[in-house]
Design a protein around this motif. Structure first.
Motif, mmCIF file in Angstrom:
data_model
loop_
_atom_site.group_PDB
_atom_site.id
_atom_site.type_symbol
_atom_site.label_atom_id
_atom_site.label_comp_id
_atom_site.label_asym_id
_atom_site.label_seq_id
_atom_site.Cartn_x
_atom_site.Cartn_y
_atom_site.Cartn_z
ATOM 1 N N PHE A 39 4.356 29.661 -6.760
ATOM 2 C CA PHE A 39 4.044 28.282 -6.725
ATOM 3 C C PHE A 39 3.945 27.860 -8.231
ATOM 4 O O PHE A 39 3.604 28.605 -9.134
ATOM 5 C CB PHE A 39 2.512 28.023 -6.134
ATOM 6 C CG PHE A 39 2.551 28.224 -4.790
ATOM 7 C CD1 PHE A 39 3.320 27.162 -3.665
ATOM 8 C CD2 PHE A 39 2.168 29.057 -3.958
ATOM 9 C CE1 PHE A 39 3.223 27.333 -2.594
ATOM 10 C CE2 PHE A 39 2.005 29.218 -2.639
ATOM 11 C CZ PHE A 39 2.759 28.263 -1.724
ATOM 12 N N GLU A 43 -0.066 21.519 -10.089
ATOM 13 C CA GLU A 43 -0.455 20.856 -8.892
ATOM 14 C C GLU A 43 -0.274 21.682 -7.660
ATOM 15 O O GLU A 43 -0.968 21.790 -6.817
ATOM 16 C CB GLU A 43 0.292 19.513 -8.724
ATOM 17 C CG GLU A 43 0.249 18.868 -7.366
ATOM 18 C CD GLU A 43 1.032 17.412 -7.385
ATOM 19 O OE1 GLU A 43 0.866 16.997 -5.950
ATOM 20 O OE2 GLU A 43 1.801 17.294 -8.221
ATOM 21 N N GLU A 44 1.020 22.481 -7.568
ATOM 22 C CA GLU A 44 1.223 23.474 -6.500
ATOM 23 C C GLU A 44 0.157 24.537 -6.255
ATOM 24 O O GLU A 44 -0.334 24.737 -5.074
ATOM 25 C CB GLU A 44 2.585 24.075 -6.533
ATOM 26 C CG GLU A 44 3.691 22.934 -6.246
ATOM 27 C CD GLU A 44 4.851 23.905 -6.056
ATOM 28 O OE1 GLU A 44 4.791 25.123 -6.420
ATOM 29 O OE2 GLU A 44 6.002 23.475 -5.734
ATOM 30 N N ARG A 45 -0.182 25.055 -7.301
ATOM 31 C CA ARG A 45 -1.328 26.172 -7.133
ATOM 32 C C ARG A 45 -2.656 25.346 -6.938
ATOM 33 O O ARG A 45 -3.336 26.178 -6.306
ATOM 34 C CB ARG A 45 -1.432 27.082 -8.590
ATOM 35 C CG ARG A 45 -0.280 27.563 -8.781
ATOM 36 C CD ARG A 45 -0.223 28.769 -10.058
ATOM 37 N NE ARG A 45 0.776 29.540 -10.286
ATOM 38 C CZ ARG A 45 0.913 30.672 -10.956
ATOM 39 N NH1 ARG A 45 -0.119 30.793 -11.728
ATOM 40 N NH2 ARG A 45 2.287 31.307 -11.171
ATOM 41 N N GLN A 47 -3.223 22.963 -5.266
ATOM 42 C CA GLN A 47 -3.006 22.437 -3.807
ATOM 43 C C GLN A 47 -3.462 23.692 -3.154
ATOM 44 O O GLN A 47 -3.959 23.660 -1.932
ATOM 45 C CB GLN A 47 -2.036 21.620 -3.623
ATOM 46 C CG GLN A 47 -2.146 20.546 -2.346
ATOM 47 C CD GLN A 47 -1.151 19.798 -2.219
ATOM 48 O OE1 GLN A 47 0.241 20.078 -2.733
ATOM 49 N NE2 GLN A 47 -1.208 18.646 -1.645
ATOM 50 N N THR A 188 4.510 20.918 -2.301
ATOM 51 C CA THR A 188 3.957 22.304 -2.158
ATOM 52 C C THR A 188 4.367 22.515 -0.728
ATOM 53 O O THR A 188 4.552 23.564 -0.385
ATOM 54 C CB THR A 188 2.454 22.144 -2.246
ATOM 55 O OG1 THR A 188 1.942 21.801 -3.482
ATOM 56 C CG2 THR A 188 1.667 23.503 -1.867
ATOM 57 N N HIS A 191 7.764 23.849 -0.557
ATOM 58 C CA HIS A 191 7.919 25.123 -1.018
ATOM 59 C C HIS A 191 7.284 26.199 -0.053
ATOM 60 O O HIS A 191 7.990 27.321 -0.006
ATOM 61 C CB HIS A 191 6.950 25.317 -2.453
ATOM 62 C CG HIS A 191 7.356 26.253 -3.240
ATOM 63 N ND1 HIS A 191 7.094 26.764 -4.569
ATOM 64 C CD2 HIS A 191 8.201 27.480 -3.139
ATOM 65 C CE1 HIS A 191 7.479 27.687 -4.945
ATOM 66 N NE2 HIS A 191 8.363 28.374 -4.100
ATOM 67 N N GLU A 331 -4.504 17.646 -4.740
ATOM 68 C CA GLU A 331 -4.828 18.346 -5.979
ATOM 69 C C GLU A 331 -6.260 18.238 -6.553
ATOM 70 O O GLU A 331 -6.864 18.991 -6.928
ATOM 71 C CB GLU A 331 -3.939 17.793 -7.036
ATOM 72 C CG GLU A 331 -3.977 18.350 -8.406
ATOM 73 C CD GLU A 331 -3.088 17.911 -9.564
ATOM 74 O OE1 GLU A 331 -3.342 18.338 -10.639
ATOM 75 O OE2 GLU A 331 -2.667 16.919 -9.251
#
Length: 336
Positions: A39, A43-45, A47, A188, A191, A331
């Motif tokens: 990720f 933001e992705e991590r 979330q 997210t 992904h 987030e």
């Protein structure tokens, strides 16, 4: 005093339930840790972490119940299996501690967030790999001498146990990706869909390899899976696995949010049933049966009263926590 066979089976079911609940609940948050490097930073991590932050520590309650129940209800099995599995079990516990610390420090120590992200992933991979190795070592058999472990320090380390270890890592990654499909949104979630496809292929290959190898570990496994009339019952498991797998890929292609996770849980349940077919009525395959390993009847009854009170409480607060933290995560939610 001797063990009561009926109570021994009840306790075996309780421990099996605890292990299954741990695998599916802690499995998806370990899976998110395994996938974490894939990720994007930011933001992705955040979330992904927030999707499990409210529930991850409660999920591990089931590990305590399973391990404690094994020690109390089946002390002979505990006394044999622990020395046989010390290295992977210690590695698992250290991995769980390492990732637990990372949960807290990742938010409180932003200057070293990269290190804590690494700790989160390393702890998750270590714990999942160790759990899979323990499963493989149990299936391949444990040398018993008298009433104790009679093998060596590294008997658990074999190609088969490494295969099951890798399989559990892949399976947990699939659970984690499917949980994020359900809980996340935006980039997210997109992904997570891609990662679920990759983890799904890896899990299918691992399950196929382990399933193909297991009947040849022991003659009893072979008879239960590949001889008549046992194959009439056991053969339904791979058929159902195939059916659920088709449903899983259909749900992914249709971009369903909850269904991939539910179907993955179904696949885990079928794998668990397959494990039971291989092992029953033994708790230490080929050496000690469930009844032989059980403690005295009075002890079984005394502990069962406690479990009858506490198990509904655990189920209730687990369900309540998931209900309170239902819905998509953002987030800004979670640990701060």
């Amino acid at each position: 005093m001797t063990a009561d066979p009926t109570l021994a089976l009840i306790w075996a079911f309780i421990i099996a339930l605890a292990v299954f609940m741990y695998v599916v609940l802690d499995g998806f948050d370990l899976g998110i840790g395994i996938l974490f490097p894939a990720f994007g930073v930011g933001e992705e991590r955040d979330q992904a972490m927030n999707a499990i932050a409210p529930v991850w520590d409660g999920n591990e309650t089931w590990l305590v119940l399973g391990g404690g129940g094994l020690m109390a209800a089946f002390p002979l099995a505990f006394a044999i299996l622990m020395p046989a599995m010390y290295p992977p079990i210690i590695a698992m516990l250290l991995g769980l501690v390492f990732r637990g610390v990372a949960f807290e420090f990742r938010w409180r120590d932003p200057r070293h967030r990269g290190f804590w992200d690494f700790a989160f992933t390393a702890g998750s991979v270590t714990a999942a790999l160790a759990q899979g190795i323990v499963l493989g070592a149990l299936l391949q058999g444990v040398k018993v001498t008298g009433r104790g472990y009679g093998g060596g320090w590294l008997d658990w380390l074999t190609p088969f146990s490494l295969l099951t270890g890798v399989g559990v890592v892949a399976g947990y990654a699939l659970l984690g990706a499917c949980w994020l499909i359900f809980k996340a949104d935006g980039g997210t979630q997109r992904h997570a869909f891609r990662l679920a496809r990759i983890a799904g292929i890896a899990s299918a290959l691992a399950v196929t390899a382990v399933s193909a190898a297991t009947p040849f570990l022991d003659q009893r496994y072979y008879e239960r899976w590949l001889t008549f009339p046992s194959i009439l019952f056991a053969g339904s498991v791979p058929v159902l696995v195939g059916a659920l797998s088709i449903g899983f890929w259909w749900a992914l292609l249709r971009k369903k949010e909850l269904l991939p996770f539910v179907l993955t849980l179904g696949l885990y349940l079928l794998c668990f049933i397959g494990l039971g077919i291989s092992m029953y009525p033994d708790i230490v395959p080929g050496s000690v049966s469930i009844v032989q390993a059980a403690t005295a009847r009075d002890s079984q009854v005394f502990m069962l009263i406690g479990v009858a009170i506490m198990l509904p409480v655990i189920l209730a607060y687990t369900a309540w926590s998931y209900w309170v933290f239902r819905g998509k995560v953002g987030e800004s939610s979670g640990y701060h």
